[in-house]
Design a protein around this motif. Structure first.
Motif, mmCIF file in Angstrom:
data_model
loop_
_atom_site.group_PDB
_atom_site.id
_atom_site.type_symbol
_atom_site.label_atom_id
_atom_site.label_comp_id
_atom_site.label_asym_id
_atom_site.label_seq_id
_atom_site.Cartn_x
_atom_site.Cartn_y
_atom_site.Cartn_z
ATOM 1 N N GLY A 193 0.765 -1.218 0.105
ATOM 2 C CA GLY A 193 0.040 -0.068 0.134
ATOM 3 C C GLY A 193 0.934 1.266 0.076
ATOM 4 N N VAL A 194 0.110 2.492 -0.178
ATOM 5 C CA VAL A 194 0.825 3.643 -0.206
ATOM 6 C C VAL A 194 0.410 4.780 0.528
ATOM 7 C CG1 VAL A 194 1.634 5.401 -1.871
ATOM 8 C CG2 VAL A 194 1.078 3.079 -2.712
ATOM 9 N N LEU A 195 1.363 5.374 1.489
ATOM 10 C CA LEU A 195 0.883 6.588 2.053
ATOM 11 C C LEU A 195 1.193 7.747 1.243
ATOM 12 C CD1 LEU A 195 0.505 8.220 5.005
ATOM 13 C CD2 LEU A 195 2.879 7.925 5.309
ATOM 14 N N ILE A 196 0.132 8.655 1.090
ATOM 15 C CA ILE A 196 0.391 9.727 0.350
ATOM 16 C C ILE A 196 0.462 11.009 1.205
ATOM 17 C CG2 ILE A 196 -0.686 11.018 -1.497
ATOM 18 C CD1 ILE A 196 -1.675 8.752 -2.902
ATOM 19 N N VAL A 197 1.297 11.969 1.253
ATOM 20 C CA VAL A 197 1.290 12.982 1.866
ATOM 21 C C VAL A 197 0.866 14.077 0.984
ATOM 22 C CG1 VAL A 197 2.856 14.702 3.080
ATOM 23 C CG2 VAL A 197 3.137 12.331 3.466
ATOM 24 N N LEU A 233 5.162 19.125 -9.269
ATOM 25 C CA LEU A 233 3.820 19.021 -8.847
ATOM 26 C C LEU A 233 3.044 20.205 -9.658
ATOM 27 C CD1 LEU A 233 1.525 18.073 -6.888
ATOM 28 C CD2 LEU A 233 2.313 19.768 -5.419
ATOM 29 N N GLU A 234 3.428 21.214 -9.912
ATOM 30 C CA GLU A 234 2.762 22.288 -10.805
ATOM 31 C C GLU A 234 2.344 21.688 -12.195
ATOM 32 O OE1 GLU A 234 5.494 22.736 -9.013
ATOM 33 O OE2 GLU A 234 4.983 23.910 -7.342
ATOM 34 N N ASP A 235 3.180 21.006 -12.742
ATOM 35 C CA ASP A 235 3.093 20.162 -13.900
ATOM 36 C C ASP A 235 1.672 19.508 -14.066
ATOM 37 O OD1 ASP A 235 5.108 21.708 -15.088
ATOM 38 O OD2 ASP A 235 6.369 19.933 -14.853
ATOM 39 N N LEU A 236 1.811 18.563 -12.898
ATOM 40 C CA LEU A 236 0.504 17.967 -12.827
ATOM 41 C C LEU A 236 -0.714 18.396 -12.404
ATOM 42 C CD1 LEU A 236 1.912 14.748 -10.494
ATOM 43 C CD2 LEU A 236 2.112 14.749 -13.164
ATOM 44 N N LEU A 237 -0.508 19.501 -11.776
ATOM 45 C CA LEU A 237 -1.659 20.168 -11.483
ATOM 46 C C LEU A 237 -2.328 20.860 -12.561
ATOM 47 C CD1 LEU A 237 -0.826 21.702 -7.865
ATOM 48 C CD2 LEU A 237 -2.586 19.929 -8.272
ATOM 49 N N GLU A 238 -1.621 21.388 -13.424
ATOM 50 C CA GLU A 238 -1.911 22.053 -14.658
ATOM 51 C C GLU A 238 -2.404 21.357 -15.701
ATOM 52 O OE1 GLU A 238 0.219 24.479 -18.407
ATOM 53 O OE2 GLU A 238 1.328 24.436 -16.483
ATOM 54 N N SER A 239 -2.089 19.844 -15.680
ATOM 55 C CA SER A 239 -2.548 19.236 -16.688
ATOM 56 C C SER A 239 -3.932 18.646 -16.138
ATOM 57 C CB SER A 239 -1.677 17.652 -16.578
ATOM 58 O OG SER A 239 -0.394 17.938 -17.302
ATOM 59 N N LEU A 240 -4.027 18.471 -15.068
ATOM 60 C CA LEU A 240 -5.487 17.814 -14.556
ATOM 61 C C LEU A 240 -6.508 19.212 -14.646
ATOM 62 C CD1 LEU A 240 -4.430 16.237 -11.206
ATOM 63 C CD2 LEU A 240 -5.437 15.111 -13.226
ATOM 64 N N ALA A 241 -6.071 20.524 -14.230
ATOM 65 C CA ALA A 241 -6.801 21.676 -14.579
ATOM 66 C C ALA A 241 -7.320 21.668 -15.804
ATOM 67 C CB ALA A 241 -6.374 22.943 -14.011
ATOM 68 N N ALA A 246 -3.781 16.844 -7.521
ATOM 69 C CA ALA A 246 -2.907 15.648 -8.090
ATOM 70 C C ALA A 246 -2.817 14.517 -7.083
ATOM 71 C CB ALA A 246 -1.383 16.229 -8.264
ATOM 72 N N ALA A 247 -2.637 14.834 -5.655
ATOM 73 C CA ALA A 247 -2.632 13.815 -4.772
ATOM 74 C C ALA A 247 -3.798 13.053 -4.783
ATOM 75 C CB ALA A 247 -1.933 14.365 -3.415
ATOM 76 N N LEU A 248 -4.796 13.632 -4.953
ATOM 77 C CA LEU A 248 -6.104 12.941 -4.686
ATOM 78 C C LEU A 248 -6.336 12.265 -6.030
ATOM 79 C CD1 LEU A 248 -8.466 16.066 -3.262
ATOM 80 C CD2 LEU A 248 -7.888 13.910 -2.151
ATOM 81 N N ALA A 249 -6.128 12.654 -7.113
ATOM 82 C CA ALA A 249 -6.060 11.767 -8.184
ATOM 83 C C ALA A 249 -5.237 10.391 -8.298
ATOM 84 C CB ALA A 249 -5.905 12.663 -9.391
ATOM 85 N N ILE A 250 -4.083 10.716 -7.900
ATOM 86 C CA ILE A 250 -3.290 9.552 -7.833
ATOM 87 C C ILE A 250 -3.709 8.763 -6.928
ATOM 88 C CG2 ILE A 250 -0.859 8.914 -7.264
ATOM 89 C CD1 ILE A 250 0.221 11.232 -8.637
ATOM 90 N N ALA A 251 -4.171 9.019 -5.411
ATOM 91 C CA ALA A 251 -4.705 8.106 -4.475
ATOM 92 C C ALA A 251 -5.865 7.612 -5.203
ATOM 93 C CB ALA A 251 -5.025 9.077 -3.405
ATOM 94 N N GLU A 252 -6.556 8.294 -5.742
ATOM 95 C CA GLU A 252 -7.935 7.335 -6.163
ATOM 96 C C GLU A 252 -7.603 6.340 -7.400
ATOM 97 O OE1 GLU A 252 -12.437 9.046 -7.354
ATOM 98 O OE2 GLU A 252 -10.654 10.145 -8.101
ATOM 99 N N ALA A 253 -6.734 6.756 -8.048
ATOM 100 C CA ALA A 253 -6.388 5.703 -9.064
ATOM 101 C C ALA A 253 -5.640 4.447 -8.467
ATOM 102 C CB ALA A 253 -5.309 6.221 -10.049
ATOM 103 N N LEU A 254 -4.768 4.668 -7.514
ATOM 104 C CA LEU A 254 -4.138 3.669 -6.804
ATOM 105 C C LEU A 254 -5.384 2.749 -6.003
ATOM 106 C CD1 LEU A 254 -1.236 5.357 -5.178
ATOM 107 C CD2 LEU A 254 -1.115 3.434 -6.612
ATOM 108 N N HIS A 255 -6.194 3.390 -5.478
ATOM 109 C CA HIS A 255 -7.486 2.725 -4.727
ATOM 110 C C HIS A 255 -7.988 1.838 -5.537
ATOM 111 C CE1 HIS A 255 -10.444 2.184 -1.558
ATOM 112 N NE2 HIS A 255 -11.398 2.597 -2.647
ATOM 113 N N LYS A 256 -8.531 2.357 -7.003
ATOM 114 C CA LYS A 256 -9.357 1.578 -7.810
ATOM 115 C C LYS A 256 -8.658 0.556 -8.242
ATOM 116 C CE LYS A 256 -11.998 5.523 -9.512
ATOM 117 N NZ LYS A 256 -12.445 6.372 -10.492
#
Length: 598
Positions: free
Chosen positions: A401-405, A525-533, A410-420
């Protein structure tokens, strides 16, 4: 102060730090090394003589130290948490305490030449375990969540409960010694308890009121808490001797259960102060051990440890787990793991010091027996629990499993993908809006700083073996990587490059400290946030012999691989020091633009 005394005190604190550090490195309870250090420095090598060093100040200094330790422990006792963690935990901190108390007291009464009151005091003392001894064992053993959750919450809640029981029995002994007859002794105990309870509740109410009204500035909150504890302790002792420890315990419980009162910074301060007190206190107290008294109880101490380990522990777990969904293997493991800890050592020492002053028969044997129980239970359970968990089938497999700080998008999207994708995910952050969003998505969360002492005590890492440090705060990311490299291994700690590092070399964090950098440092992180946006999503695709990773890349040239999951369920993250090469049978999860098909 003489130069030799100054050197001795400094050496005690330095040795205390060394013991705490060694315990952290080997993942064993620190009390084991502290007591061994004290025994080595005191009765073994005769380097440390606490009575000569502190003189008349020894008893008041130890009393103040124990008062602060009990207050810090009682701040964790929230009644809502007892109700919220199942019948087994509730039974263990009620019926389990009574079973341990009665069984230990009866055993001590028949084994040693003690009266019933001293035996009852010993039984009350050894009902206490505590998170400082249980947590290192759980991290080393990694039992299944159903077991680890019960053991973790029992350890947190039982400290103040057992301490209050010990205080009540101790007060009764002192009252009965000073009184003529049971009625007068009972009257004296009522006065002691009333003085402690009233002053403790009053102190908790007034201090909580001052906190809520913001009468104390933030930079003085910790100092004010310490001063309030000492004032309540001294006031209660002046009204009626021996009521001060009960007063500070009640004060802590009152504050812990006061609504809308933020105590995290005070709890962190008290935990740091307690680390220093524990380190010094137990080396000093262990140095006072009398080998003559230890020799006197001799092999009977071993019998006491064996009865606690093989009879009382399993009986306690069996009764308290009756009617639950736990398997017999899990119940047996619950009965095996119950090491005695810091509060037991602290209160036994102060009780013995005060009983010795009034010449109470057998009091010189109390500390050697309690310390024997502590060393015996910690040693036995540290050496055997991991093997026993594997034999009983209650040990977690290798954690994937993964602990996400962080709780940004971006953290939420990755967490949700890992959970799924079937991974255990725990998302930790102090930002409430992000935590609330994560919970709405069905993710497991921890509200608080992942690198705090509060997290060390309360954050459940069962099943987790990787860290993704994705906070917006680079400093927190670095701290998290340093903190969890020891927990998960440096190869399983990941973070992102920071935008400022590309522009200013002075902001660049050394690779060894920061963990492994995702995406070779090419994406921040800024790159990932921009892509999600802009509408990008994380999509998962299963690879086959006909549709391998090379084919996947050719069709999704603009996608960014976030992680891949192999056939065994192990997750792999693309980093700066290796090439992730997913194989047929793996799944790949990548961030793709909404128009693309992965």
């Amino acid at each position: 102060m003489h130069g030799h005394d100054l050197i001795t005190i400094c050496a005690i604190l330095a040795a205390g730090f060394a013991c705490q550090w060694l315990a952290w490195r080997v993942k064993l309870p620190a009390i084991l090394f502290l007591l061994l250090a004290g025994i080595l420095a005191g009765p073994t090598l005769q380097w440390l003589a606490p009575n000569d060093l502190f003189g008349e100040l020894l008893v008041p200094l130890v009393s103040i130290g124990v008062a602060i330790i009990l207050f810090e422990g009682s701040l964790t006792l929230k009644f809502s948490e007892i109700r919220g963690h199942g019948a087994v935990v509730r039974n263990l901190v009620t019926f389990g305490v009574l079973i341990t108390w009665a069984g230990s007291a009866l055993t001590a009464y028949f084994l040693f030449d003690w009266d019933a009151r001293l035996a009852a005091l010993f039984g009350a003392i050894v009902t206490v375990s505590g998170p400082t001894v249980v947590m290192p064992l759980l991290r080393s053993v990694r039992p299944v969540r159903s077991v680890s959750s019960v053991l973790r919450w029992e350890a947190i809640l039982i400290d103040p409960i057992g301490a209050i029981l010990g205080l009540l029995v101790f007060d009764f002994i002192l009252a009965s010694e000073a009184a003529d007859g049971l009625l007068e002794a009972s009257h004296t105990v009522v006065i002691m308890v009333a003085a402690g309870a009233v002053l403790g509740a009053a102190g908790g109410y007034l201090f909580g009121l001052a906190m809520r009204k913001r009468l104390i500035p933030d930079f003085l909150r910790n100092f004010a808490a310490l001063a309030a504890v000492l004032v309540v302790f001294a006031a209660s002792e002046s009204i009626h001797g021996e009521s001060g420890l009960l007063a500070v315990t009640i004060m802590g419980i009152w504050l812990a259960n006061t609504r809308h009162l933020d105590l995290e910074d005070i709890l962190d301060f008290k935990e740091n102060l307690t680390l220093v007190l524990v380190a010094g206190l137990f080396i000093v107290l262990a140095a006072r051990l009398d080998f003559a008294a230890l020799t006197k109880i001799g092999s009977l101490a071993i019998v006491m440890v064996l009865v606690l380990q093989f009879v009382i522990g399993p009986l306690r777990a069996l009764v308290c787990s009756s009617g639950s969904n736990l398997r017999w293997q899990e119940i047996l493991f619950l009965g095996w793991v119950f090491p005695r800890g810091i509060v037991a050592a602290a209160i036994s020492a102060i009780f013995a010091l005060r009983l010795e002053k009034i010449g109470y028969a057998g009091s010189e044997e109390l500390v050697p027996l309690v310390y024997s129980v502590i060393l015996g239970t910690v040693a036995i359970q540290s050496l055997t629990s991991k093997t026993l968990a594997k034999l009983l089938g209650v040990a977690e497999p290798d954690p994937t499993g993964v602990l996400i700080v962080g709780s940004n998008p971006a953290a939420l999207a990755i967490a949700e993908a890992l959970h799924k994708n079937g991974q255990s995910v725990l998302l930790a952050d102090s930002y409430w809006a992000g935590i609330k969003d994560a919970r709405m998505r069905g993710l497991t969360t921890f509200y608080g700083s992942a690198v705090s002492r509060y997290a060390d005590r309360n954050m459940d890492l069962t099943g987790l073996g990787n860290l993704l440090s994705l906070s917006r705060r680079p400093g927190l990311n670095e701290l998290a990587c340093v903190r969890f490299a020891q927990e998960f291994g440096r190869d399983n700690v990941y973070t992102l490059s920071d935008e400022s590092e590309r522009e200013h070399r002075k902001h660049k964090v050394t690779g060894e400290s920061r963990g492994r950098v995702l995406f070779g440092g090419k994406h921040s992180l800024e790159d990932l946030l921009e892509s999600l946006a802009s509408g990008a999503k994380i999509k998962t695709t299963e690879l086959t012999d006909e549709f391998d990773f090379a084919e996947y890349q050719s069709r999704n040239q603009d996608s960014l691989l976030i992680f891949a999951t192999d056939k065994s369920g192990q997750v792999h993250f693309p980093t700066n020091d290796d090439e992730t090469s997913p194989e047929p049978g793996w799944t790949v999860s990548a961030m793709v633009r909404s128009a693309e098909q992965a």
